[in-house]
Design an enzyme around this catalytic site. Structure first.
Site, PDB file in Angstrom:
ATOM      1  N   ASN A 151     -38.501 -64.742 -87.473  1.00  0.00           N
ATOM      2  CA  ASN A 151     -38.191 -63.698 -86.492  1.00  0.00           C
ATOM      3  C   ASN A 151     -38.674 -64.079 -85.104  1.00  0.00           C
ATOM      4  O   ASN A 151     -39.630 -64.825 -84.938  1.00  0.00           O
ATOM      5  CB  ASN A 151     -38.823 -62.375 -86.911  1.00  0.00           C
ATOM      6  CG  ASN A 151     -38.192 -61.835 -88.185  1.00  0.00           C
ATOM      7  OD1 ASN A 151     -37.158 -62.343 -88.621  1.00  0.00           O
ATOM      8  ND2 ASN A 151     -38.812 -60.843 -88.774  1.00  0.00           N
ATOM      9  N   ASP A 209     -39.081 -61.479 -82.818  1.00  0.00           N
ATOM     10  CA  ASP A 209     -39.387 -60.179 -82.198  1.00  0.00           C
ATOM     11  C   ASP A 209     -40.869 -59.939 -81.893  1.00  0.00           C
ATOM     12  O   ASP A 209     -41.211 -58.970 -81.215  1.00  0.00           O
ATOM     13  CB  ASP A 209     -38.824 -59.031 -83.055  1.00  0.00           C
ATOM     14  CG  ASP A 209     -39.344 -59.043 -84.496  1.00  0.00           C
ATOM     15  OD1 ASP A 209     -40.495 -59.465 -84.722  1.00  0.00           O
ATOM     16  OD2 ASP A 209     -38.591 -58.620 -85.393  1.00  0.00           O
ATOM     17  N   HIS A 267     -38.610 -70.011 -85.055  1.00  0.00           N
ATOM     18  CA  HIS A 267     -37.410 -69.917 -84.223  1.00  0.00           C
ATOM     19  C   HIS A 267     -37.691 -69.399 -82.813  1.00  0.00           C
ATOM     20  O   HIS A 267     -36.806 -68.867 -82.153  1.00  0.00           O
ATOM     21  CB  HIS A 267     -36.363 -69.037 -84.922  1.00  0.00           C
ATOM     22  CG  HIS A 267     -35.822 -69.655 -86.184  1.00  0.00           C
ATOM     23  ND1 HIS A 267     -35.205 -68.936 -87.179  1.00  0.00           N
ATOM     24  CD2 HIS A 267     -35.824 -70.937 -86.603  1.00  0.00           C
ATOM     25  CE1 HIS A 267     -34.846 -69.758 -88.164  1.00  0.00           C
ATOM     26  NE2 HIS A 267     -35.217 -70.975 -87.838  1.00  0.00           N
ATOM     27  N   CYS A 319     -36.360 -77.462 -64.988  1.00  0.00           N
ATOM     28  CA  CYS A 319     -37.680 -78.105 -64.903  1.00  0.00           C
ATOM     29  C   CYS A 319     -38.520 -77.919 -66.163  1.00  0.00           C
ATOM     30  O   CYS A 319     -39.616 -78.473 -66.268  1.00  0.00           O
ATOM     31  CB  CYS A 319     -38.449 -77.591 -63.678  1.00  0.00           C
ATOM     32  SG  CYS A 319     -39.121 -75.920 -63.892  1.00  0.00           S
ATOM     33  N   CYS A 350     -35.754 -69.304 -62.540  1.00  0.00           N
ATOM     34  CA  CYS A 350     -37.097 -69.884 -62.642  1.00  0.00           C
ATOM     35  C   CYS A 350     -37.919 -69.601 -61.384  1.00  0.00           C
ATOM     36  O   CYS A 350     -37.440 -69.793 -60.271  1.00  0.00           O
ATOM     37  CB  CYS A 350     -36.976 -71.388 -62.861  1.00  0.00           C
ATOM     38  SG  CYS A 350     -38.542 -72.259 -62.889  1.00  0.00           S
ATOM     39  N   GLY A 368     -37.395 -60.510 -96.948  1.00  0.00           N
ATOM     40  CA  GLY A 368     -36.324 -60.178 -96.016  1.00  0.00           C
ATOM     41  C   GLY A 368     -35.635 -61.345 -95.349  1.00  0.00           C
ATOM     42  O   GLY A 368     -35.280 -61.272 -94.178  1.00  0.00           O
ATOM     43  N   ASN A 404     -36.770 -58.350-101.491  1.00  0.00           N
ATOM     44  CA  ASN A 404     -35.473 -58.222-100.817  1.00  0.00           C
ATOM     45  C   ASN A 404     -34.607 -57.270-101.637  1.00  0.00           C
ATOM     46  O   ASN A 404     -34.518 -57.429-102.846  1.00  0.00           O
ATOM     47  CB  ASN A 404     -34.798 -59.614-100.720  1.00  0.00           C
ATOM     48  CG  ASN A 404     -33.670 -59.640 -99.712  1.00  0.00           C
ATOM     49  OD1 ASN A 404     -32.821 -58.745 -99.680  1.00  0.00           O
ATOM     50  ND2 ASN A 404     -33.633 -60.675 -98.877  1.00  0.00           N
ATOM     51  N   PRO A 405     -33.989 -56.280-100.992  1.00  0.00           N
ATOM     52  CA  PRO A 405     -33.134 -55.364-101.767  1.00  0.00           C
ATOM     53  C   PRO A 405     -31.917 -56.070-102.372  1.00  0.00           C
ATOM     54  O   PRO A 405     -31.332 -55.585-103.341  1.00  0.00           O
ATOM     55  CB  PRO A 405     -32.701 -54.303-100.742  1.00  0.00           C
ATOM     56  CG  PRO A 405     -33.145 -54.781 -99.402  1.00  0.00           C
ATOM     57  CD  PRO A 405     -34.131 -55.892 -99.589  1.00  0.00           C
ATOM     58  N   ALA A 429     -39.015 -54.030 -97.645  1.00  0.00           N
ATOM     59  CA  ALA A 429     -40.268 -54.717 -97.366  1.00  0.00           C
ATOM     60  C   ALA A 429     -41.477 -53.794 -97.500  1.00  0.00           C
ATOM     61  O   ALA A 429     -42.489 -54.171 -98.097  1.00  0.00           O
ATOM     62  CB  ALA A 429     -40.204 -55.313 -95.961  1.00  0.00           C
TER      63      ALA A 429
HETATM   64  P1  NAD Z   1     -30.650 -62.530 -92.166  1.00  0.00           P
HETATM   65  O1  NAD Z   1     -30.135 -61.484 -91.260  1.00  0.00           O
HETATM   66  O2  NAD Z   1     -29.818 -63.690 -92.487  1.00  0.00           O
HETATM   67  O3  NAD Z   1     -31.021 -61.836 -93.565  1.00  0.00           O
HETATM   68  C1  NAD Z   1     -31.710 -60.621 -93.651  1.00  0.00           C
HETATM   69  C2  NAD Z   1     -32.170 -60.395 -95.083  1.00  0.00           C
HETATM   70  O4  NAD Z   1     -32.993 -59.244 -95.110  1.00  0.00           O
HETATM   71  C3  NAD Z   1     -31.032 -60.147 -96.069  1.00  0.00           C
HETATM   72  O5  NAD Z   1     -31.225 -60.972 -97.209  1.00  0.00           O
HETATM   73  C4  NAD Z   1     -31.189 -58.665 -96.438  1.00  0.00           C
HETATM   74  O6  NAD Z   1     -30.842 -58.408 -97.787  1.00  0.00           O
HETATM   75  C5  NAD Z   1     -32.669 -58.455 -96.225  1.00  0.00           C
HETATM   76  N1  NAD Z   1     -33.080 -57.076 -95.902  1.00  0.00           N
HETATM   77  C6  NAD Z   1     -32.384 -56.102 -95.266  1.00  0.00           C
HETATM   78  N2  NAD Z   1     -33.133 -54.991 -95.127  1.00  0.00           N
HETATM   79  C7  NAD Z   1     -34.338 -55.265 -95.685  1.00  0.00           C
HETATM   80  C8  NAD Z   1     -35.553 -54.521 -95.850  1.00  0.00           C
HETATM   81  N3  NAD Z   1     -35.687 -53.262 -95.401  1.00  0.00           N
HETATM   82  N4  NAD Z   1     -36.593 -55.133 -96.451  1.00  0.00           N
HETATM   83  C9  NAD Z   1     -36.493 -56.403 -96.920  1.00  0.00           C
HETATM   84  N5  NAD Z   1     -35.374 -57.145 -96.800  1.00  0.00           N
HETATM   85  C10 NAD Z   1     -34.315 -56.582 -96.194  1.00  0.00           C
HETATM   86  O7  NAD Z   1     -32.035 -62.985 -91.561  1.00  0.00           O
HETATM   87  P2  NAD Z   1     -32.873 -64.333 -91.694  1.00  0.00           P
HETATM   88  O8  NAD Z   1     -32.861 -64.809 -93.088  1.00  0.00           O
HETATM   89  O9  NAD Z   1     -34.142 -64.053 -91.005  1.00  0.00           O
HETATM   90  O10 NAD Z   1     -32.100 -65.460 -90.846  1.00  0.00           O
HETATM   91  C11 NAD Z   1     -31.382 -65.266 -89.705  1.00  0.00           C
HETATM   92  C12 NAD Z   1     -31.919 -65.698 -88.366  1.00  0.00           C
HETATM   93  O11 NAD Z   1     -31.876 -64.513 -87.632  1.00  0.00           O
HETATM   94  C13 NAD Z   1     -33.311 -66.168 -88.171  1.00  0.00           C
HETATM   95  O12 NAD Z   1     -33.227 -67.434 -87.655  1.00  0.00           O
HETATM   96  C14 NAD Z   1     -33.947 -65.258 -87.110  1.00  0.00           C
HETATM   97  O13 NAD Z   1     -34.423 -66.027 -86.028  1.00  0.00           O
HETATM   98  C15 NAD Z   1     -32.836 -64.434 -86.624  1.00  0.00           C
HETATM   99  N6  NAD Z   1     -33.066 -62.984 -86.414  1.00  0.00           N
HETATM  100  C16 NAD Z   1     -34.257 -62.478 -86.048  1.00  0.00           C
HETATM  101  C17 NAD Z   1     -34.419 -61.104 -85.885  1.00  0.00           C
HETATM  102  C18 NAD Z   1     -35.770 -60.571 -85.488  1.00  0.00           C
HETATM  103  O14 NAD Z   1     -36.549 -61.275 -84.854  1.00  0.00           O
HETATM  104  N7  NAD Z   1     -36.089 -59.346 -85.865  1.00  0.00           N
HETATM  105  C19 NAD Z   1     -33.340 -60.243 -86.097  1.00  0.00           C
HETATM  106  C20 NAD Z   1     -32.111 -60.799 -86.462  1.00  0.00           C
HETATM  107  C21 NAD Z   1     -31.993 -62.160 -86.631  1.00  0.00           C
HETATM  108 ZN    ZN Z   2     -37.598 -74.411 -63.108  1.00  0.00          ZN
END
Ligand code: NAD
Ligand code: ZN
Length: 236
Positions: free
Chosen positions: A87, A89, A104, A115, A133, A173, A199-200, A217
């Site tokens: 994530n 975030d 990521h 730069c 920048c 998740g 994971n659901p 989660a």
């Molecule tokens: P993904 O979106 O591919 O998969 C999300 C997974 O979470 C699914 O398998 C889904 O079944 C599960 N899920 C949904 N609700 C849930 C809950 N309440 N509790 C537990 N699991 C739950 O996400 P990913 O595998 O992280 O990969 C995608 C890319 O997306 C990553 O590289 C990431 O950088 C980026 N991303 C990040 C954010 C963030 O920072 N919050 C948000 C979206 C995508």
């Molecule tokens: Zn710069």
């Protein structure tokens, strides 16, 4: 005993931040290749920045949920505990986790394409899009890893090392389809870790999981926490 929590977008879903591939996933409404690639960015930096600015505003309003909080509590309780996250975030840190490896990048980071100057900018919305920048006036990009880009090497190496050393590896998740991050659970399993999935929905990782909690989660992690305490003792 080393415990790793490996998280994806699903852990932030209960904070109201959309996942990418779930039922209400962002990719249903937007096309990834139009927004999260270097090509898209250099074609239309304004469009890509508008999307990121929207996501930054969403994240700024969100709060860490029970899932993030349980992981922060586990870090306090177990001396050898780490979060490896996909994530961007920053909600793990806001919940109190300190040992967080970001594979990521981070959505609050900005980096100059001219730069290389890198800094954090927490303003949401940004006053100017695309942002420039402060050092050289060049175009800034979000400090995240896009499709087709390589992951930060130090974070990746540390993540692989920790995964190989893990006794318990909890996957929360993540859809398990974005590589090389998705390799980590296999790496942990091969080196003897007990793999637990929260994971659901079913994922490719379900096949190698020793234990599965088919739930959100927040509730799933509460049970994982109980289970680890009972199985390994409270100090790990
Ligand atoms: P993904 O979106 O591919 O998969 C999300 C997974 O979470 C699914 O398998 C889904 O079944 C599960 N899920 C949904 N609700 C849930 C809950 N309440 N509790 C537990 N699991 C739950 O996400 P990913 O595998 O992280 O990969 C995608 C890319 O997306 C990553 O590289 C990431 O950088 C980026 N991303 C990040 C954010 C963030 O920072 N919050 C948000 C979206 C995508
Ligand atoms: Zn710069």
């Amino acid at each position: 005993m080393k415990i790793i929590a490996f998280t994806g977008a699903g852990i932030s879903a209960e904070s109201g931040i959309p996942t990418f591939r779930g039922k209400d996933g962002l990719w249903k409404k937007f096309r990834a290749e139009e927004l999260a690639t270097p090509e898209a960015f250099f074609r239309d930096p304004k469009l890509v920045w508008e999307w990121y600015d929207w996501r930054r505003q969403l994240i700024a309003k969100a709060e860490p949920n029970e899932g993030h909080k349980i992981l922060a509590k586990m870090e306090e309780e177990f001396p050898d505990f780490y979060v490896i996250t996909q994530n961007v975030d920053g909600l793990h840190q806001r919940a109190g986790s300190k040992k967080v490896i970001e594979l990521h990048g981070n959505i609050w980071k900005v980096r100059c394409v001219e730069c290389g100057h890198e800094t954090y900018d927490y303003r949401a919305p940004l006053p100017e899009i695309p942002p420039k920048c402060e050092k050289c006036g060049g175009l800034l990009r979000p400090g995240v890893v896009w499709f087709g880009e390589s992951l930060p090497l130090d974070a990746l190496e540390e993540a692989f090392r920790l995964s190989r050393e893990a006794d318990v590896f909890v996957v929360i998740g993540t859809s398990g389809v974005v590589y090389p991050a998705a390799q980590l659970p296999y790496e942990a399993k091969e080196h003897g870790a007990e793999v637990i999935e929260v994971n659901p929905d079913e994922t490719p990782i379900s096949r190698i999981a020793d234990k599965i909690y088919r739930e959100k989660a927040s509730t799933g992690l509460k049970k994982v926490y109980q289970y680890i305490k009972e199985r390994y003792g409270s100090k790990g």
